[in-house]
Design an enzyme around this catalytic site. Structure first.
Site, PDB file in Angstrom:
ATOM      1  N   LYS A  18       0.315  10.733   6.804  1.00  0.00           N
ATOM      2  CA  LYS A  18      -0.478   9.518   6.616  1.00  0.00           C
ATOM      3  C   LYS A  18      -1.917   9.780   7.040  1.00  0.00           C
ATOM      4  O   LYS A  18      -2.171  10.204   8.165  1.00  0.00           O
ATOM      5  CB  LYS A  18       0.115   8.378   7.443  1.00  0.00           C
ATOM      6  CG  LYS A  18      -0.735   7.109   7.451  1.00  0.00           C
ATOM      7  CD  LYS A  18      -0.166   6.094   8.434  1.00  0.00           C
ATOM      8  CE  LYS A  18      -1.123   4.928   8.646  1.00  0.00           C
ATOM      9  NZ  LYS A  18      -0.640   3.984   9.667  1.00  0.00           N
ATOM     10  N   ASP A  23      -8.504   2.184   9.997  1.00  0.00           N
ATOM     11  CA  ASP A  23      -7.590   1.080   9.708  1.00  0.00           C
ATOM     12  C   ASP A  23      -8.036  -0.180  10.429  1.00  0.00           C
ATOM     13  O   ASP A  23      -7.727  -0.387  11.599  1.00  0.00           O
ATOM     14  CB  ASP A  23      -6.164   1.455  10.127  1.00  0.00           C
ATOM     15  CG  ASP A  23      -5.181   0.319   9.873  1.00  0.00           C
ATOM     16  OD1 ASP A  23      -5.514  -0.577   9.069  1.00  0.00           O
ATOM     17  OD2 ASP A  23      -4.088   0.343  10.472  1.00  0.00           O
ATOM     18  N   LYS A  30      -7.017  -6.619  12.306  1.00  0.00           N
ATOM     19  CA  LYS A  30      -6.551  -6.393  13.666  1.00  0.00           C
ATOM     20  C   LYS A  30      -7.477  -7.100  14.666  1.00  0.00           C
ATOM     21  O   LYS A  30      -8.635  -7.391  14.355  1.00  0.00           O
ATOM     22  CB  LYS A  30      -6.562  -4.887  13.973  1.00  0.00           C
ATOM     23  CG  LYS A  30      -5.567  -4.056  13.188  1.00  0.00           C
ATOM     24  CD  LYS A  30      -5.735  -2.585  13.531  1.00  0.00           C
ATOM     25  CE  LYS A  30      -4.761  -1.703  12.782  1.00  0.00           C
ATOM     26  NZ  LYS A  30      -3.364  -1.891  13.243  1.00  0.00           N
ATOM     27  N   ASP A  41      -6.000   6.942  12.817  1.00  0.00           N
ATOM     28  CA  ASP A  41      -4.826   6.625  11.991  1.00  0.00           C
ATOM     29  C   ASP A  41      -4.566   7.694  10.933  1.00  0.00           C
ATOM     30  O   ASP A  41      -3.649   7.562  10.135  1.00  0.00           O
ATOM     31  CB  ASP A  41      -5.004   5.249  11.327  1.00  0.00           C
ATOM     32  CG  ASP A  41      -3.698   4.496  11.209  1.00  0.00           C
ATOM     33  OD1 ASP A  41      -2.746   4.834  11.926  1.00  0.00           O
ATOM     34  OD2 ASP A  41      -3.627   3.558  10.395  1.00  0.00           O
ATOM     35  N   ASP A 100      -1.995  -4.985   6.864  1.00  0.00           N
ATOM     36  CA  ASP A 100      -2.033  -4.028   7.973  1.00  0.00           C
ATOM     37  C   ASP A 100      -0.810  -3.113   7.967  1.00  0.00           C
ATOM     38  O   ASP A 100      -0.696  -2.233   8.814  1.00  0.00           O
ATOM     39  CB  ASP A 100      -2.134  -4.769   9.313  1.00  0.00           C
ATOM     40  CG  ASP A 100      -2.550  -3.861  10.454  1.00  0.00           C
ATOM     41  OD1 ASP A 100      -3.186  -2.818  10.174  1.00  0.00           O
ATOM     42  OD2 ASP A 100      -2.240  -4.176  11.618  1.00  0.00           O
ATOM     43  N   GLU A 102      -0.350  -0.807   5.765  1.00  0.00           N
ATOM     44  CA  GLU A 102      -0.963  -0.083   4.648  1.00  0.00           C
ATOM     45  C   GLU A 102      -0.559   1.380   4.577  1.00  0.00           C
ATOM     46  O   GLU A 102      -0.511   1.963   3.491  1.00  0.00           O
ATOM     47  CB  GLU A 102      -2.492  -0.189   4.747  1.00  0.00           C
ATOM     48  CG  GLU A 102      -3.178   0.812   5.684  1.00  0.00           C
ATOM     49  CD  GLU A 102      -2.736   0.745   7.132  1.00  0.00           C
ATOM     50  OE1 GLU A 102      -2.681   1.809   7.775  1.00  0.00           O
ATOM     51  OE2 GLU A 102      -2.437  -0.366   7.621  1.00  0.00           O
ATOM     52  N   ARG A 104       2.255   2.805   4.867  1.00  0.00           N
ATOM     53  CA  ARG A 104       3.465   3.017   4.071  1.00  0.00           C
ATOM     54  C   ARG A 104       3.178   2.931   2.568  1.00  0.00           C
ATOM     55  O   ARG A 104       3.927   3.496   1.770  1.00  0.00           O
ATOM     56  CB  ARG A 104       4.539   2.021   4.491  1.00  0.00           C
ATOM     57  CG  ARG A 104       4.171   0.564   4.315  1.00  0.00           C
ATOM     58  CD  ARG A 104       5.078  -0.365   5.108  1.00  0.00           C
ATOM     59  NE  ARG A 104       4.868  -0.226   6.540  1.00  0.00           N
ATOM     60  CZ  ARG A 104       5.571  -0.881   7.454  1.00  0.00           C
ATOM     61  NH1 ARG A 104       6.522  -1.721   7.082  1.00  0.00           N
ATOM     62  NH2 ARG A 104       5.320  -0.723   8.743  1.00  0.00           N
TER      63      ARG A 104
END
Length: 219
Positions: A18, A23, A30, A41, A100, A102, A104
């Site tokens: 990933k 993010d 967030k 991230d 959030d 995202e 995946r």
């Protein structure tokens, strides 16, 4: 981003990481506290690239295919919205419940592509959920990474490798009900469930939805 190293014979091991370079959470933004850390991230993608480059430099007798799923998650005029339905590389559709969740989404495409390639095993590495840190941190401290897989043999191999390298893992459950929790009325699957629990297992169940059940796969 694809990096392949060929130093052995046979099908490669496929590593998928990933790579969310920042993010913010997108429209489901967030809290500000600690948001500066969200530039990390992309650690899963960095790990896959670091692994394949290290193997190449050491001229290891293995074949490895590393895939980095790269994107940024920001609010904006073209941002994903909760309630959107997106079609993935595989053709399967996702109802976006939370922007959030995202990582995946990019992993779904990367894993679908990697699944089409010849490989002995498929392993994805991701900072997917804070839930895994909460689960392991509360129960075991921070000496373990979470491992979720449908393949007992692959789980044993990864566990043994973790012990040998000092990067130990602890296996968490994948239950058929986890996938049922992600069922959508308007798409093939939701990217998040209301309530969000059990977060780590639901995230892995989502990812596994895009991997052939016959494939040795671990998250």
């Amino acid at each position: 981003m694809l990096v392949e190293y060929r130093g052995g014979s046979g099908a490669p091991i496929a590593l998928v990481g990933k790579g969310i370079t920042f993010d913010s959470g997108g429209i489901s933004i967030k809290p500000n506290a600690g948001m500066w850390e969200r530039k990390s991230d992309m650690a899963g993608a960095a790990s896959t690239m670091g692994a394949v480059l290290s193997l190449a430099k050491s001229r290891a007798n293995v074949n490895v295919l590393a895939v980095a799923a790269l994107a940024e998650n920001m609010p904006g005029g073209n941002a994903l919205r909760p309630g959107d339905v997106v079609r993935t590389y595989s053709g399967k559709t996702i109802e976006v419940m939370n922007t959030d969740a995202e990582g995946r989404l990019v992993l779904a495409d990367a894993l679908s592509w990697a699944s089409e390639q010849k490989h002995d095993a498929l392993v994805d590495i991701a900072t997917l959920t804070g839930a895994v840190s909460a689960a392991l941190g509360t129960a075991l401290g921070y000496e373990y990474a979470g491992l979720l897989t449908r393949d007992p043999a692959l789980a044993a191999q990864i566990t043994a490798a973790g012990k040998a390298t000092g990067e130990e893992v602890w296996q968490l459950p994948l239950h058929p009900n986890h996938l049922k929790t992600m069922k959508s009325d308007i798409a093939d699957i939701k990217n998040s469930a209301e309530g969000g629990r059990p977060g780590a297992s639901l995230g892995a169940a989502f990812i596994g939805f895009f991997v052939d059940p016959a494939t040795p796969w671990a998250h």
